[in-house]
Design a protein around this motif. Structure first.
Motif, PDB file in Angstrom:
ATOM      1  N   LEU A  38       0.823  -1.211   0.000  1.00 18.81           N
ATOM      2  CA  LEU A  38       0.000   0.000   0.000  1.00 18.81           C
ATOM      3  C   LEU A  38       0.855   1.259   0.000  1.00 18.81           C
ATOM      4  CD1 LEU A  38      -2.839  -0.947   2.504  1.00 18.81           C
ATOM      5  CD2 LEU A  38      -3.048  -0.620   0.047  1.00 18.81           C
ATOM      6  N   LEU A  39       1.943   1.240   0.750  1.00 21.05           N
ATOM      7  CA  LEU A  39       2.829   2.405   0.794  1.00 21.05           C
ATOM      8  C   LEU A  39       3.456   2.667  -0.570  1.00 21.05           C
ATOM      9  CD1 LEU A  39       4.231   4.581   2.539  1.00 21.05           C
ATOM     10  CD2 LEU A  39       6.072   2.934   2.868  1.00 21.05           C
ATOM     11  N   ILE A  40       3.981   1.632  -1.200  1.00 13.29           N
ATOM     12  CA  ILE A  40       4.636   1.795  -2.501  1.00 13.29           C
ATOM     13  C   ILE A  40       3.627   2.200  -3.569  1.00 13.29           C
ATOM     14  CG2 ILE A  40       5.846   0.535  -4.330  1.00 13.29           C
ATOM     15  CD1 ILE A  40       7.266  -1.003  -2.028  1.00 13.29           C
ATOM     16  N   VAL A  41       2.451   1.600  -3.562  1.00 16.21           N
ATOM     17  CA  VAL A  41       1.425   1.968  -4.551  1.00 16.21           C
ATOM     18  C   VAL A  41       0.968   3.407  -4.339  1.00 16.21           C
ATOM     19  CG1 VAL A  41      -0.942   1.493  -5.282  1.00 16.21           C
ATOM     20  CG2 VAL A  41       0.657  -0.380  -5.005  1.00 16.21           C
ATOM     21  N   GLY A  42       0.797   3.824  -3.098  1.00 19.12           N
ATOM     22  CA  GLY A  42       0.395   5.206  -2.821  1.00 19.12           C
ATOM     23  C   GLY A  42       1.422   6.217  -3.309  1.00 19.12           C
ATOM     24  N   ILE A  43       2.684   5.943  -3.043  1.00 22.01           N
ATOM     25  CA  ILE A  43       3.747   6.833  -3.518  1.00 22.01           C
ATOM     26  C   ILE A  43       3.821   6.820  -5.039  1.00 22.01           C
ATOM     27  CG2 ILE A  43       6.251   7.177  -3.536  1.00 22.01           C
ATOM     28  CD1 ILE A  43       6.241   6.202  -0.613  1.00 22.01           C
ATOM     29  N   ALA A  44       3.671   5.641  -5.641  1.00 21.60           N
ATOM     30  CA  ALA A  44       3.730   5.533  -7.106  1.00 21.60           C
ATOM     31  C   ALA A  44       2.585   6.291  -7.763  1.00 21.60           C
ATOM     32  CB  ALA A  44       3.699   4.063  -7.518  1.00 21.60           C
ATOM     33  N   ILE A  45       1.398   6.251  -7.182  1.00 20.63           N
ATOM     34  CA  ILE A  45       0.263   6.995  -7.744  1.00 20.63           C
ATOM     35  C   ILE A  45       0.537   8.491  -7.714  1.00 20.63           C
ATOM     36  CG2 ILE A  45      -2.141   7.648  -7.312  1.00 20.63           C
ATOM     37  CD1 ILE A  45      -2.666   4.759  -6.505  1.00 20.63           C
ATOM     38  N   ILE A  70      -9.192  18.106 -11.718  1.00 16.37           N
ATOM     39  CA  ILE A  70      -9.997  17.278 -10.822  1.00 16.37           C
ATOM     40  C   ILE A  70      -9.450  15.847 -10.790  1.00 16.37           C
ATOM     41  CG2 ILE A  70     -11.724  16.686 -12.571  1.00 16.37           C
ATOM     42  CD1 ILE A  70     -12.448  17.315  -8.864  1.00 16.37           C
ATOM     43  N   TYR A  71      -8.941  15.365 -11.909  1.00 17.29           N
ATOM     44  CA  TYR A  71      -8.367  14.012 -11.935  1.00 17.29           C
ATOM     45  C   TYR A  71      -7.042  13.959 -11.177  1.00 17.29           C
ATOM     46  CZ  TYR A  71     -11.952  13.368 -15.432  1.00 17.29           C
ATOM     47  OH  TYR A  71     -13.156  13.324 -16.077  1.00 17.29           O
ATOM     48  N   TYR A  72      -6.255  15.024 -11.258  1.00 21.63           N
ATOM     49  CA  TYR A  72      -5.029  15.101 -10.472  1.00 21.63           C
ATOM     50  C   TYR A  72      -5.368  15.084  -8.979  1.00 21.63           C
ATOM     51  CZ  TYR A  72      -2.953  16.858 -14.831  1.00 21.63           C
ATOM     52  OH  TYR A  72      -2.532  17.019 -16.125  1.00 21.63           O
ATOM     53  N   PHE A  73      -6.368  15.851  -8.611  1.00 24.13           N
ATOM     54  CA  PHE A  73      -6.790  15.930  -7.216  1.00 24.13           C
ATOM     55  C   PHE A  73      -7.258  14.566  -6.708  1.00 24.13           C
ATOM     56  CE2 PHE A  73     -10.170  16.863  -4.068  1.00 24.13           C
ATOM     57  CZ  PHE A  73      -9.378  17.448  -3.094  1.00 24.13           C
ATOM     58  N   ILE A  74      -8.063  13.875  -7.498  1.00 20.73           N
ATOM     59  CA  ILE A  74      -8.568  12.557  -7.106  1.00 20.73           C
ATOM     60  C   ILE A  74      -7.419  11.556  -6.987  1.00 20.73           C
ATOM     61  CG2 ILE A  74      -9.980  10.607  -7.884  1.00 20.73           C
ATOM     62  CD1 ILE A  74     -11.915  12.711  -9.069  1.00 20.73           C
ATOM     63  N   ALA A  75      -6.476  11.596  -7.914  1.00 18.35           N
ATOM     64  CA  ALA A  75      -5.344  10.668  -7.865  1.00 18.35           C
ATOM     65  C   ALA A  75      -4.489  10.905  -6.631  1.00 18.35           C
ATOM     66  CB  ALA A  75      -4.505  10.801  -9.135  1.00 18.35           C
ATOM     67  N   VAL A  76      -4.259  12.165  -6.281  1.00 18.51           N
ATOM     68  CA  VAL A  76      -3.468  12.463  -5.086  1.00 18.51           C
ATOM     69  C   VAL A  76      -4.236  12.052  -3.829  1.00 18.51           C
ATOM     70  CG1 VAL A  76      -2.473  14.337  -3.719  1.00 18.51           C
ATOM     71  CG2 VAL A  76      -2.096  14.262  -6.173  1.00 18.51           C
ATOM     72  N   LEU A  77      -5.543  12.214  -3.816  1.00 15.86           N
ATOM     73  CA  LEU A  77      -6.337  11.756  -2.676  1.00 15.86           C
ATOM     74  C   LEU A  77      -6.259  10.245  -2.514  1.00 15.86           C
ATOM     75  CD1 LEU A  77      -9.658  13.822  -2.663  1.00 15.86           C
ATOM     76  CD2 LEU A  77      -7.832  13.841  -0.994  1.00 15.86           C
ATOM     77  N   GLY A 128      -3.869   8.224  -3.647  1.00 14.26           N
ATOM     78  CA  GLY A 128      -2.510   7.905  -3.218  1.00 14.26           C
ATOM     79  C   GLY A 128      -2.298   8.203  -1.745  1.00 14.26           C
ATOM     80  N   GLY A 129      -2.818   9.320  -1.285  1.00 14.16           N
ATOM     81  CA  GLY A 129      -2.723   9.668   0.127  1.00 14.16           C
ATOM     82  C   GLY A 129      -3.496   8.699   1.013  1.00 14.16           C
ATOM     83  N   LEU A 130      -4.643   8.237   0.531  1.00 14.08           N
ATOM     84  CA  LEU A 130      -5.414   7.247   1.277  1.00 14.08           C
ATOM     85  C   LEU A 130      -4.640   5.937   1.412  1.00 14.08           C
ATOM     86  CD1 LEU A 130      -8.112   6.373   2.587  1.00 14.08           C
ATOM     87  CD2 LEU A 130      -8.808   5.618   0.308  1.00 14.08           C
ATOM     88  N   PHE A 131      -3.990   5.511   0.345  1.00 17.01           N
ATOM     89  CA  PHE A 131      -3.182   4.290   0.408  1.00 17.01           C
ATOM     90  C   PHE A 131      -2.036   4.437   1.404  1.00 17.01           C
ATOM     91  CE2 PHE A 131      -4.082   2.006  -3.882  1.00 17.01           C
ATOM     92  CZ  PHE A 131      -5.421   1.959  -3.558  1.00 17.01           C
ATOM     93  N   LEU A 150      -3.525   4.320   4.896  1.00 12.60           N
ATOM     94  CA  LEU A 150      -3.888   2.947   5.269  1.00 12.60           C
ATOM     95  C   LEU A 150      -2.654   2.109   5.588  1.00 12.60           C
ATOM     96  CD1 LEU A 150      -6.765   2.147   2.748  1.00 12.60           C
ATOM     97  CD2 LEU A 150      -6.940   2.589   5.203  1.00 12.60           C
ATOM     98  N   SER A 151      -1.567   2.356   4.888  1.00 18.83           N
ATOM     99  CA  SER A 151      -0.352   1.592   5.171  1.00 18.83           C
ATOM    100  C   SER A 151       0.212   1.936   6.546  1.00 18.83           C
ATOM    101  CB  SER A 151       0.706   1.829   4.090  1.00 18.83           C
ATOM    102  OG  SER A 151       1.307   3.089   4.238  1.00 18.83           O
ATOM    103  N   THR A 152       0.001   3.158   7.013  1.00 21.53           N
ATOM    104  CA  THR A 152       0.483   3.511   8.345  1.00 21.53           C
ATOM    105  C   THR A 152      -0.447   2.984   9.430  1.00 21.53           C
ATOM    106  OG1 THR A 152      -0.662   5.643   8.354  1.00 21.53           O
ATOM    107  CG2 THR A 152       1.594   5.605   7.502  1.00 21.53           C
ATOM    108  N   ARG A 153      -1.713   2.795   9.133  1.00 20.31           N
ATOM    109  CA  ARG A 153      -2.671   2.306  10.106  1.00 20.31           C
ATOM    110  C   ARG A 153      -2.644   0.779  10.222  1.00 20.31           C
ATOM    111  NH1 ARG A 153      -3.056   5.243  13.668  1.00 20.31           N
ATOM    112  NH2 ARG A 153      -1.705   6.712  12.675  1.00 20.31           N
TER     113      ARG A 153
END
Length: 64
Positions: free
Chosen positions: A7-14, A39-46, A48-51, A54-57
């Motif tokens: 999840l951490l690597i996928v979030g950073i990669a996104i 709006i698509y950039y914003f959604i992608a960063v959201l 990625g940030g969610l991933f 979740l990896s920290t939780r």
């Protein structure tokens, strides 16, 4: 443990992929042209940030 790092690597990669795509796409069009991709950039960063969140939780209470 694999899921946490995945999840951490996928979030950073996104997020990094979005930055690279956004910079290369926006520079290739003439000045003053709006592609409407913000709006698509914003959604992608959201996402990625969610991933990353979740990896920290995940497995957070192992030491108890």
């Amino acid at each position: 443990m694999f899921l946490k790092w995945f999840l951490l690597i996928v979030g950073i990669a996104i997020i990094v992929g979005t930055l690279i795509f956004g910079i290369s796409t926006e520079q290739s069009v003439p000045a003053g042209v709006d592609l409407g991709l913000e709006i698509y950039y914003f959604i992608a960063v959201l996402i990625g940030g969610l991933f990353i969140y979740l990896s920290t939780r995940l497995y957070g209470n192992q030491n108890k």
